[in-house]
Design a protein around this motif. Structure first.
Motif, PDB file in Angstrom:
ATOM      1  N   ARG A  26      -4.245 -22.935  -2.194  1.00  8.12           N
ATOM      2  CA  ARG A  26      -5.246 -23.992  -2.434  1.00  8.12           C
ATOM      3  C   ARG A  26      -6.162 -23.619  -3.599  1.00  8.12           C
ATOM      4  O   ARG A  26      -6.555 -24.468  -4.391  1.00  8.12           O
ATOM      5  N   ALA A  27      -6.520 -22.350  -3.690  1.00  9.50           N
ATOM      6  CA  ALA A  27      -7.384 -21.890  -4.776  1.00  9.50           C
ATOM      7  C   ALA A  27      -6.692 -22.025  -6.131  1.00  9.50           C
ATOM      8  O   ALA A  27      -7.330 -22.397  -7.122  1.00  9.50           O
ATOM      9  N   VAL A  28      -5.401 -21.751  -6.178  1.00  8.48           N
ATOM     10  CA  VAL A  28      -4.641 -21.909  -7.424  1.00  8.48           C
ATOM     11  C   VAL A  28      -4.668 -23.368  -7.861  1.00  8.48           C
ATOM     12  O   VAL A  28      -4.924 -23.685  -9.026  1.00  8.48           O
ATOM     13  N   LEU A  29      -4.430 -24.276  -6.929  1.00  9.94           N
ATOM     14  CA  LEU A  29      -4.478 -25.702  -7.265  1.00  9.94           C
ATOM     15  C   LEU A  29      -5.887 -26.117  -7.697  1.00  9.94           C
ATOM     16  O   LEU A  29      -6.051 -26.936  -8.606  1.00  9.94           O
ATOM     17  N   ALA A  30      -6.904 -25.552  -7.079  1.00 13.28           N
ATOM     18  CA  ALA A  30      -8.287 -25.878  -7.446  1.00 13.28           C
ATOM     19  C   ALA A  30      -8.589 -25.445  -8.879  1.00 13.28           C
ATOM     20  O   ALA A  30      -9.274 -26.162  -9.618  1.00 13.28           O
ATOM     21  N   VAL A  31      -8.078 -24.297  -9.282  1.00 11.10           N
ATOM     22  CA  VAL A  31      -8.271 -23.840 -10.663  1.00 11.10           C
ATOM     23  C   VAL A  31      -7.617 -24.834 -11.623  1.00 11.10           C
ATOM     24  O   VAL A  31      -8.178 -25.190 -12.656  1.00 11.10           O
ATOM     25  N   GLU A  32      -6.445 -25.324 -11.261  1.00 13.74           N
ATOM     26  CA  GLU A  32      -5.741 -26.269 -12.126  1.00 13.74           C
ATOM     27  C   GLU A  32      -6.400 -27.647 -12.169  1.00 13.74           C
ATOM     28  O   GLU A  32      -6.223 -28.381 -13.127  1.00 13.74           O
ATOM     29  N   GLY A  40     -10.095 -18.411 -22.350  1.00 11.34           N
ATOM     30  CA  GLY A  40     -10.821 -17.234 -21.869  1.00 11.34           C
ATOM     31  C   GLY A  40     -11.533 -17.477 -20.549  1.00 11.34           C
ATOM     32  O   GLY A  40     -11.535 -16.620 -19.661  1.00 11.34           O
ATOM     33  N   ALA A  41     -12.134 -18.652 -20.405  1.00 14.90           N
ATOM     34  CA  ALA A  41     -12.866 -18.965 -19.170  1.00 14.90           C
ATOM     35  C   ALA A  41     -11.911 -19.080 -17.988  1.00 14.90           C
ATOM     36  O   ALA A  41     -12.199 -18.594 -16.887  1.00 14.90           O
ATOM     37  N   LYS A  42     -10.778 -19.710 -18.206  1.00 11.23           N
ATOM     38  CA  LYS A  42      -9.808 -19.865 -17.126  1.00 11.23           C
ATOM     39  C   LYS A  42      -9.231 -18.506 -16.731  1.00 11.23           C
ATOM     40  O   LYS A  42      -9.127 -18.194 -15.545  1.00 11.23           O
ATOM     41  N   GLU A  43      -8.884 -17.690 -17.720  1.00  9.55           N
ATOM     42  CA  GLU A  43      -8.345 -16.357 -17.421  1.00  9.55           C
ATOM     43  C   GLU A  43      -9.368 -15.522 -16.651  1.00  9.55           C
ATOM     44  O   GLU A  43      -9.024 -14.813 -15.711  1.00  9.55           O
ATOM     45  N   ARG A  44     -10.626 -15.615 -17.039  1.00  7.98           N
ATOM     46  CA  ARG A  44     -11.685 -14.872 -16.345  1.00  7.98           C
ATOM     47  C   ARG A  44     -11.787 -15.321 -14.880  1.00  7.98           C
ATOM     48  O   ARG A  44     -11.905 -14.507 -13.970  1.00  7.98           O
ATOM     49  N   GLU A  45     -11.715 -16.635 -14.631  1.00  5.31           N
ATOM     50  CA  GLU A  45     -11.760 -17.144 -13.260  1.00  5.31           C
ATOM     51  C   GLU A  45     -10.554 -16.665 -12.450  1.00  5.31           C
ATOM     52  O   GLU A  45     -10.679 -16.328 -11.280  1.00  5.31           O
ATOM     53  N   ILE A  46      -9.395 -16.628 -13.093  1.00  5.74           N
ATOM     54  CA  ILE A  46      -8.189 -16.151 -12.404  1.00  5.74           C
ATOM     55  C   ILE A  46      -8.367 -14.696 -11.990  1.00  5.74           C
ATOM     56  O   ILE A  46      -8.108 -14.327 -10.845  1.00  5.74           O
ATOM     57  N   ARG A  47      -8.834 -13.883 -12.932  1.00  7.74           N
ATOM     58  CA  ARG A  47      -9.004 -12.445 -12.641  1.00  7.74           C
ATOM     59  C   ARG A  47     -10.138 -12.187 -11.651  1.00  7.74           C
ATOM     60  O   ARG A  47      -9.974 -11.446 -10.693  1.00  7.74           O
ATOM     61  N   GLU A  48     -11.282 -12.780 -11.886  1.00  6.45           N
ATOM     62  CA  GLU A  48     -12.461 -12.486 -11.068  1.00  6.45           C
ATOM     63  C   GLU A  48     -12.516 -13.333  -9.802  1.00  6.45           C
ATOM     64  O   GLU A  48     -12.851 -12.833  -8.739  1.00  6.45           O
ATOM     65  N   GLY A  49     -12.225 -14.612  -9.916  1.00  9.48           N
ATOM     66  CA  GLY A  49     -12.332 -15.510  -8.775  1.00  9.48           C
ATOM     67  C   GLY A  49     -11.195 -15.370  -7.779  1.00  9.48           C
ATOM     68  O   GLY A  49     -11.403 -15.387  -6.571  1.00  9.48           O
TER      69      GLY A  49
END
Length: 92
Positions: A26-32, A40-49
């Protein structure tokens, strides 16, 4: 209901046979679903979030695009991403 019936419906196991998506899926879909100002912002959220590498994220995302549960959970996002994926495959 017998134990084998529980297993066949995924009621006792948290794997892909279970109805519904996991929290991570669900979190992966929420990022999308979100719009991002840049990669850069998306990659940071993937790594940190999410606490995973971008490579692993995209592996999970691609598997979700082929999962009927993801389509049922978020048809707009999944169908949009399927179209993008098919367009990229067509250009190759």
């Amino acid at each position: 209901m017998t134990a084998s019936e529980n297993d066949s419906h995924g009621a006792e196991t948290p794997d892909t046979t279970q109805p519904g998506l996991s929290g991570r899926e669900r979190a992966v879909l929420a990022v999308e679903r979100r719009s991002w100002p840049g990669p850069g912002a998306k990659e940071r959220e993937i790594r940190e979030g999410l606490g995973i590498s971008p490579t692993r994220y995209y592996q999970l995302l691609n598997a979700l695009l082929d999962d009927r549960r993801a389509l049922e959970e978020d048809p707009v996002t999944v169908n949009r991403l399927r179209r993008v994926r098919e367009a990229r495959r067509g250009r190759r």
